[in-house]
Design a protein around this motif. Sequence first.
Motif, PDB file in Angstrom:
ATOM      1  N   VAL A  50     -62.394  -8.462  -3.021  1.00 45.41           N
ATOM      2  CA  VAL A  50     -62.732  -9.877  -2.839  1.00 45.41           C
ATOM      3  C   VAL A  50     -64.195 -10.112  -3.170  1.00 45.41           C
ATOM      4  O   VAL A  50     -65.005  -9.178  -3.226  1.00 45.41           O
ATOM      5  CB  VAL A  50     -62.460 -10.329  -1.386  1.00 45.41           C
ATOM      6  CG1 VAL A  50     -60.967 -10.286  -1.077  1.00 45.41           C
ATOM      7  CG2 VAL A  50     -63.247  -9.470  -0.402  1.00 45.41           C
ATOM      8  N   VAL A  55     -54.218 -11.781   1.107  1.00 43.64           N
ATOM      9  CA  VAL A  55     -55.450 -12.272   1.712  1.00 43.64           C
ATOM     10  C   VAL A  55     -55.138 -13.349   2.762  1.00 43.64           C
ATOM     11  O   VAL A  55     -55.698 -13.349   3.880  1.00 43.64           O
ATOM     12  CB  VAL A  55     -56.395 -12.826   0.628  1.00 43.64           C
ATOM     13  CG1 VAL A  55     -57.587 -13.527   1.273  1.00 43.64           C
ATOM     14  CG2 VAL A  55     -56.873 -11.701  -0.280  1.00 43.64           C
ATOM     15  N   CYS A  80     -60.296 -14.081  -4.819  1.00 40.43           N
ATOM     16  CA  CYS A  80     -59.555 -12.837  -4.975  1.00 40.43           C
ATOM     17  C   CYS A  80     -58.701 -12.929  -6.230  1.00 40.43           C
ATOM     18  O   CYS A  80     -58.695 -13.955  -6.916  1.00 40.43           O
ATOM     19  CB  CYS A  80     -58.686 -12.568  -3.744  1.00 40.43           C
ATOM     20  SG  CYS A  80     -57.417 -13.837  -3.477  1.00 40.43           S
ATOM     21  N   THR A  90     -65.589  -6.051  -4.638  1.00 39.76           N
ATOM     22  CA  THR A  90     -64.380  -5.646  -5.352  1.00 39.76           C
ATOM     23  C   THR A  90     -64.328  -4.126  -5.428  1.00 39.76           C
ATOM     24  O   THR A  90     -65.342  -3.433  -5.221  1.00 39.76           O
ATOM     25  CB  THR A  90     -64.368  -6.231  -6.765  1.00 39.76           C
ATOM     26  OG1 THR A  90     -65.483  -5.711  -7.500  1.00 39.76           O
ATOM     27  CG2 THR A  90     -64.457  -7.751  -6.747  1.00 39.76           C
ATOM     28  N   ILE A 134     -63.291  -7.967   3.552  1.00 39.23           N
ATOM     29  CA  ILE A 134     -63.649  -9.340   3.954  1.00 39.23           C
ATOM     30  C   ILE A 134     -64.607  -9.314   5.142  1.00 39.23           C
ATOM     31  O   ILE A 134     -65.601 -10.064   5.186  1.00 39.23           O
ATOM     32  CB  ILE A 134     -62.377 -10.143   4.288  1.00 39.23           C
ATOM     33  CG1 ILE A 134     -61.539 -10.345   3.023  1.00 39.23           C
ATOM     34  CG2 ILE A 134     -62.741 -11.505   4.890  1.00 39.23           C
ATOM     35  CD1 ILE A 134     -60.180 -10.972   3.285  1.00 39.23           C
ATOM     36  N   LEU A 146     -64.141 -17.831  -0.588  1.00 39.41           N
ATOM     37  CA  LEU A 146     -63.544 -16.530  -0.873  1.00 39.41           C
ATOM     38  C   LEU A 146     -62.738 -16.613  -2.161  1.00 39.41           C
ATOM     39  O   LEU A 146     -61.955 -17.557  -2.347  1.00 39.41           O
ATOM     40  CB  LEU A 146     -62.649 -16.082   0.285  1.00 39.41           C
ATOM     41  CG  LEU A 146     -62.032 -14.672   0.208  1.00 39.41           C
ATOM     42  CD1 LEU A 146     -61.866 -14.094   1.598  1.00 39.41           C
ATOM     43  CD2 LEU A 146     -60.696 -14.663  -0.528  1.00 39.41           C
TER      44      LEU A 146
END
Length: 290
Positions: free
Chosen positions: A246, A198, A190, A260, A174, A188
């Motif tokens: 993420v 997160v 995920c 990712t 992040i 964001l």
Amino acid sequence: DHIIIITVWGASTYTKPFQYFPSLFIINHLVQDLLCVFLFSESSFGRWLKMNDADVSKQIEQMVRFIRQEAEEKANEISVSAEEEFNIEKLQLVEAEKKKIRQEYEKKEKQVDVRRKIDYSMQLNASRIKVLQAQDDIVNAMKEEAAKQLLKVSEHGFFNHHHHQYKHLLKHLIVQCLLRLKEPSVLLRCRKEDLHIVESMLDDATEEYCEKAKVHAPEIIVDKDIFLPPAPSEDDPHAPFCAGGVVLASRDGKIVCENTLDARLEVAFRKKLPEIRKSLFGQVGAAFDE
């Protein structure tokens, strides 16, 4: 003595001057259309007029033998000359045909040589493709094995010793995205199974970003409607999947930072591919990627 020339030519046309000389008429009739020159002296010409028929016949026979001998010699000369010309012409024709045959075989030899080189090149390329295919299969198998290991990193469970490492990894992912975007407000996304992790470390990631970028804390909106694909499932192996990580984007969606585990694996794989090939296959494998 003075020289007198008597010419016999075309007996069928000039027979009148020889009506008082039967012997000359007979000679002229035997050798008509030939040019005969007789040389006599004035003293011997009178004796010639007094010759009897036997002498005349003998004289004629001598003249006929002379004419035949001259004709045979001339014929031999013509035959020899014709034979020489024939041999020369034959030799020229033979050499021309030999040259033509040599050129034809040289052309065919070049065609065979070109065809042989093409066949060799095709076989070499086919062998090279097979080698490359075998190498790619090995490298891809390593990549698939690395992807499986990443799944273990992001697995959730009480006995999973990678759990705390993955949480720490998500925070750094992040922070990297925030440093790359440097936007005051970001979105964001995920995996659904990573949502609680997160949210639990989002404040720590924001604080670390502010310290490194020397800026105010950005607005981070976690998308709870659209999630990244889940981990691969054995029930549907062809469905989209994500090993973890993420994805951050600006609020307008024009700037996207995909961080990712799958994307990081792909980047690392492309970057390290020459080294991987060199380690597995030596200098030949590394040369194929250059």
